[in-house]
Structure formats: structure tokens, C-alpha cells
Design an enzyme around this catalytic site. Structure first.
Site, mmCIF file in Angstrom:
data_model
loop_
_atom_site.group_PDB
_atom_site.id
_atom_site.type_symbol
_atom_site.label_atom_id
_atom_site.label_comp_id
_atom_site.label_asym_id
_atom_site.label_seq_id
_atom_site.Cartn_x
_atom_site.Cartn_y
_atom_site.Cartn_z
ATOM 1 N N GLY A 28 -8.470 -13.453 -61.915
ATOM 2 C CA GLY A 28 -9.819 -13.824 -62.619
ATOM 3 C C GLY A 28 -9.609 -13.234 -64.026
ATOM 4 O O GLY A 28 -8.694 -13.220 -64.543
ATOM 5 N N SER A 84 -4.796 -15.829 -73.618
ATOM 6 C CA SER A 84 -4.341 -17.234 -72.852
ATOM 7 C C SER A 84 -5.043 -18.097 -74.200
ATOM 8 O O SER A 84 -6.205 -18.330 -74.539
ATOM 9 C CB SER A 84 -5.023 -17.599 -71.864
ATOM 10 O OG SER A 84 -4.558 -16.875 -70.756
ATOM 11 N N CYS A 214 10.518 -11.814 -63.465
ATOM 12 C CA CYS A 214 10.777 -12.103 -61.894
ATOM 13 C C CYS A 214 11.287 -13.771 -61.515
ATOM 14 O O CYS A 214 11.897 -13.654 -60.653
ATOM 15 C CB CYS A 214 9.340 -11.649 -61.131
ATOM 16 S SG CYS A 214 8.024 -12.587 -61.646
ATOM 17 N N CYS A 235 2.966 -10.893 -54.248
ATOM 18 C CA CYS A 235 2.944 -11.655 -55.434
ATOM 19 C C CYS A 235 1.524 -12.141 -55.809
ATOM 20 O O CYS A 235 0.793 -12.539 -54.675
ATOM 21 C CB CYS A 235 4.074 -12.636 -55.262
ATOM 22 S SG CYS A 235 4.098 -14.001 -56.474
ATOM 23 N N ASP A 236 1.275 -12.281 -56.942
ATOM 24 C CA ASP A 236 -0.168 -12.955 -57.222
ATOM 25 C C ASP A 236 -0.190 -14.517 -56.985
ATOM 26 O O ASP A 236 -1.385 -14.998 -57.079
ATOM 27 C CB ASP A 236 -0.563 -12.641 -58.419
ATOM 28 C CG ASP A 236 0.382 -13.104 -59.669
ATOM 29 O OD1 ASP A 236 1.853 -13.025 -59.518
ATOM 30 O OD2 ASP A 236 0.111 -13.407 -60.706
ATOM 31 N N CYS A 276 22.194 -26.143 -54.968
ATOM 32 C CA CYS A 276 22.127 -25.304 -56.062
ATOM 33 C C CYS A 276 23.529 -24.355 -56.003
ATOM 34 O O CYS A 276 24.041 -23.989 -57.148
ATOM 35 C CB CYS A 276 20.844 -24.049 -55.784
ATOM 36 S SG CYS A 276 19.325 -24.760 -55.680
ATOM 37 N N CYS A 279 25.512 -25.770 -58.813
ATOM 38 C CA CYS A 279 24.703 -25.956 -60.075
ATOM 39 C C CYS A 279 25.367 -25.038 -61.096
ATOM 40 O O CYS A 279 25.124 -23.826 -60.872
ATOM 41 C CB CYS A 279 23.182 -25.842 -60.047
ATOM 42 S SG CYS A 279 22.281 -26.162 -61.389
ATOM 43 N N CYS A 289 11.252 -19.823 -59.310
ATOM 44 C CA CYS A 289 10.089 -19.049 -58.582
ATOM 45 C C CYS A 289 9.891 -19.762 -57.355
ATOM 46 O O CYS A 289 9.663 -21.062 -57.322
ATOM 47 C CB CYS A 289 8.642 -18.891 -59.549
ATOM 48 S SG CYS A 289 7.480 -18.098 -58.628
ATOM 49 N N CYS A 307 13.193 -28.762 -60.828
ATOM 50 C CA CYS A 307 14.730 -28.556 -60.894
ATOM 51 C C CYS A 307 15.386 -29.606 -62.105
ATOM 52 O O CYS A 307 16.185 -29.075 -63.153
ATOM 53 C CB CYS A 307 15.280 -28.932 -59.740
ATOM 54 S SG CYS A 307 17.295 -28.742 -59.567
#
Length: 335
Positions: A28, A84, A214, A235-236, A276, A279, A289, A307
Site C-alpha cells: 500500500g 513513484s 535481489c 518476498c513482497d 539458461c 546463455c 526475478c 527473457c
């Protein structure tokens, strides 16, 4: 969050060994708690911390309620404030409206002006969505014109059922194009004037071998999320009942950090898709993430939805990042 939960959260965390005890206040919208709540925060931090404890506070806000009173608090206790802003008014006001459907752009900049008057350190977070993904130059130029030289660009990726992107989410090729055009606006003119968090991360990886965000790291174990009632999650982006680690009122920080649920969540990022392995950019994104992987946490070896965009960005920019990294190394040794 009640004062009882707040005090227990602060007391528990401040007893853990940390080089710096870092708090990130977001919601929020955290300013809805009011200035007095955050006066209680800094009072409790001061009274509960052991001598010599270093404490830092970050505050992420949409900026609409910022005032001189808020700015005074932030200045006095040296909060770092993230605001923001999604671009010029015609772009920002497409999605960032109040309950009356009125755009908030002008109010946000009034809030930023209050921060400036008090000398508060701040940066701008820009959510890259359908409103602005086609207009990177307009966004970048707006921020620089208004004296903002610390930028964060965050991809808007949200899925409906069956892994279909939400209507406001961006497409992979749009993300790649947006980042490439931001880079071309930044390089070489602004490399020592404007900090773009993603670009700083790439340079940190090249120069020091460290991932300082992160999303670019190898594991998801850099912080806890504490909800209003004291529930703790890893994690949020993943505040889900099956990932609940405990509660600050009943569980110790050590037990939650050492829990099987937390260790399992943290290691899921390392289980990248087989594609991956070959790569050349894996060392920079580490599979992206997990929230961006099409299978989510339940299927961590799926490819990132973005990707193709990440590959486009790294292919376009890495030679010039390498040059900048070489310059930084030379500066460090005095050449």
C-alpha cells in the site's frame, strides 16, 4: 500496524546481528499511517537499539500526501524516500489517479518540492507499463528536466490465469526496447550525472562481481516482509499463505530465517531453465526475478517471461558497459 506489533517487530529485528539494520516502509501507501506513526517508529528504534547500532530507513510512496511536515521528519531522521513517477502528466495520469479519477501528477511534484526544500534524499521509481513503455525518452527527459538524477525503472509484469499477461503488463520485446532506448539516452552524455539503478547493478557486477539487487542475485534471501498483523513472508511479491514463515509476536527471527520454507524459497532462484545454461547473459540476470517466470515459484525452472527483452538489452549495451567498467577500475588505482 498496531504499536504492539510495531514494537515487537523492531525489538526482535534490532537484536539480530547486522552491519546496518535496514527498514523499508511501504504498503500500500505508508503515508496513510500518518506522521505520528513514524515518529513512534524512530522513537522506538532509538530506545530499542543497542549502543552503536546503525539504522537506515527507506520510505516508498506515491507522493500525493507528502508535505513540509513529512519532509521535516524525513530530513531530521535521514530517511531515503522513493517517489513513484511514471513520466509527464499525460503518461503518469493514465493509471495514477485518485478515487475521483483525477490525475495525481501535479500533487506528486508538489510533494517532491517539499522534500527538496528540506534537503531530503530521494529517488524516483518509474513503473514501466502500457502507459509509458513506448515513450522512454519522454520519461527520462522529464525526470532529468525536473532535477531528478536517481532513477529506477521497474517492469510491470502481472499474470492472469494460465500465465496470460494482464492487459496493463508489458511485452518482452517492449521491455528490451525501452531499456535500450533509455541506455542510449543516458550513454555517453549522462554516465556521471544520472544514476539508473539497473545500470549501476550491471557495473557493480562487472567491476566487483557483486549483485546489489535481489532480482539480479543468485538467491531470494535478502529481506523479510512483515505484514500489518506481524505475519512474515520471504518476498513482497509472494505474500501467500503457503509461504508464511511465522509471526513476529510468536516466532524468533532466527527460527524464521532458518526455516525450511525460507531456505527452499531462497534456493528456488537457482533452479533456472536448461536453456539458461548456454546463455551468455546468465551471470547478469540469474534467470530473472521468480515473479517474472511463467511458472512462478511453483515451477521455478520455467523461463522468464521477459527473457527475450533482457537478451536484447544485454546484447545492445554490454560492450559499452565493459568500457565503463574498465574506466572505473583504472580510476580506482589512479590511472
Amino acid at each position: 500496524m498496531s504499536l504492539a506489533v510495531l514494537e515487537r517487530m523492531l525489538a526482535g529485528y534490532l537484536q539480530t546481528p547486522q552491519p546496518c539494520h535496514m527498514f523499508g516502509w511501504q504498503g500500500g501507501e505508508p503515508s496513510l499511517m500518518g506522521v505520528d506513526f513514524f515518529r513512534d517508529v524512530v522513537r522506538l528504534q532509538s530506545s530499542l537499539a543497542r549502543p552503536g547500532t546503525r539504522i537506515s530507513n527507506g520510505f516508498q510512496t506515491n507522493g500525493t500526501l507528502l508535505s513540509d511536515e513529512w519532509a521535516q521528519l524525513f530530513a531530521e531522521y535521514r530517511f531515503l524516500v522513493g517517489v513513484s513517477v511514471d513520466g509527464p502528466a499525460r503518461i503518469h495520469d493514465r493509471f495514477r489517479v485518485d478515487l475521483g479519477e483525477r490525475g495525481t501528477h501535479a500533487r506528486v511534484w508538489r510533494g517532491i518540492a517539499a522534500l527538496k526544500r528540506r534537503g531530503v534524499e530521494y529517488n524516483v521509481l518509474t513503473l514501466v507499463s502500457r502507459s509509458n513503455v513506448k515513450h522512454p525518452e519522454a520519461v527520462y527527459d522529464e525526470l532529468c528536466k525536473r532535477g531528478v538524477f536517481f532513477h529506477q525503472y521497474i517492469e510491470c509484469v502481472e499474470f492472469e490465469k494460465e500465465n496470460q499477461p494482464q492487459p496493463y503488463a508489458i511485452r518482452p520485446e517492449e521491455w528490451g526496447d525501452f531499456l535500450c532506448r533509455i541506455f542510449d539516452r543516458w550513454y555517453p552524455r549522462d554516465v556521471r550525472r544520472v544514476s539508473v539503478r539497473l545500470f549501476d547493478t550491471v557495473l557493480c557486477q562487472l567491476v566487483d562481481g557483486v549483485s546489489n539487487t535481489c532480482a539480479s542475485g543468485r538467491s531470494c534471501d535478502q529481506y523479510f516482509v512483515v505484514e500489518y498483523n506481524g505475519d512474515v513472508y520471504p518476498c513482497d511479491f509472494h505474500v501467500r499463505e503457503d509461504l508464511r514463515l511465522g509471526n513476529v509476536l510468536t516466532d524468533s527471527w532466527e527460527s524464521m530465517q532458518n526455516s525450511e520454507a525460507y531456505r527452499s524459497f531462497a534456493s528456488a532462484k537457482t533452479r533456472c531453465n536448461r536453456a539458461c545454461d548456454a546463455c551468455p547473459w546468465l551471470r547478469f540476470c540469474h534467470g530473472d526475478c521468480p515473479k517474472n517466470r511463467t511458472g512462478g515459484v511453483s515451477k521455478p525452472d520455467s523461463l522468464s517471461y521477459l527473457c527475450a527483452g533482457w537478451k536484447q538489452f544485454y546484447a545492445h549495451t554490454l560492450p559499452r558497459f565493459e568500457q565503463l567498467a574498465t574506466e572505473i577500475r583504472r580510476m580506482r588505482i589512479g590511472l
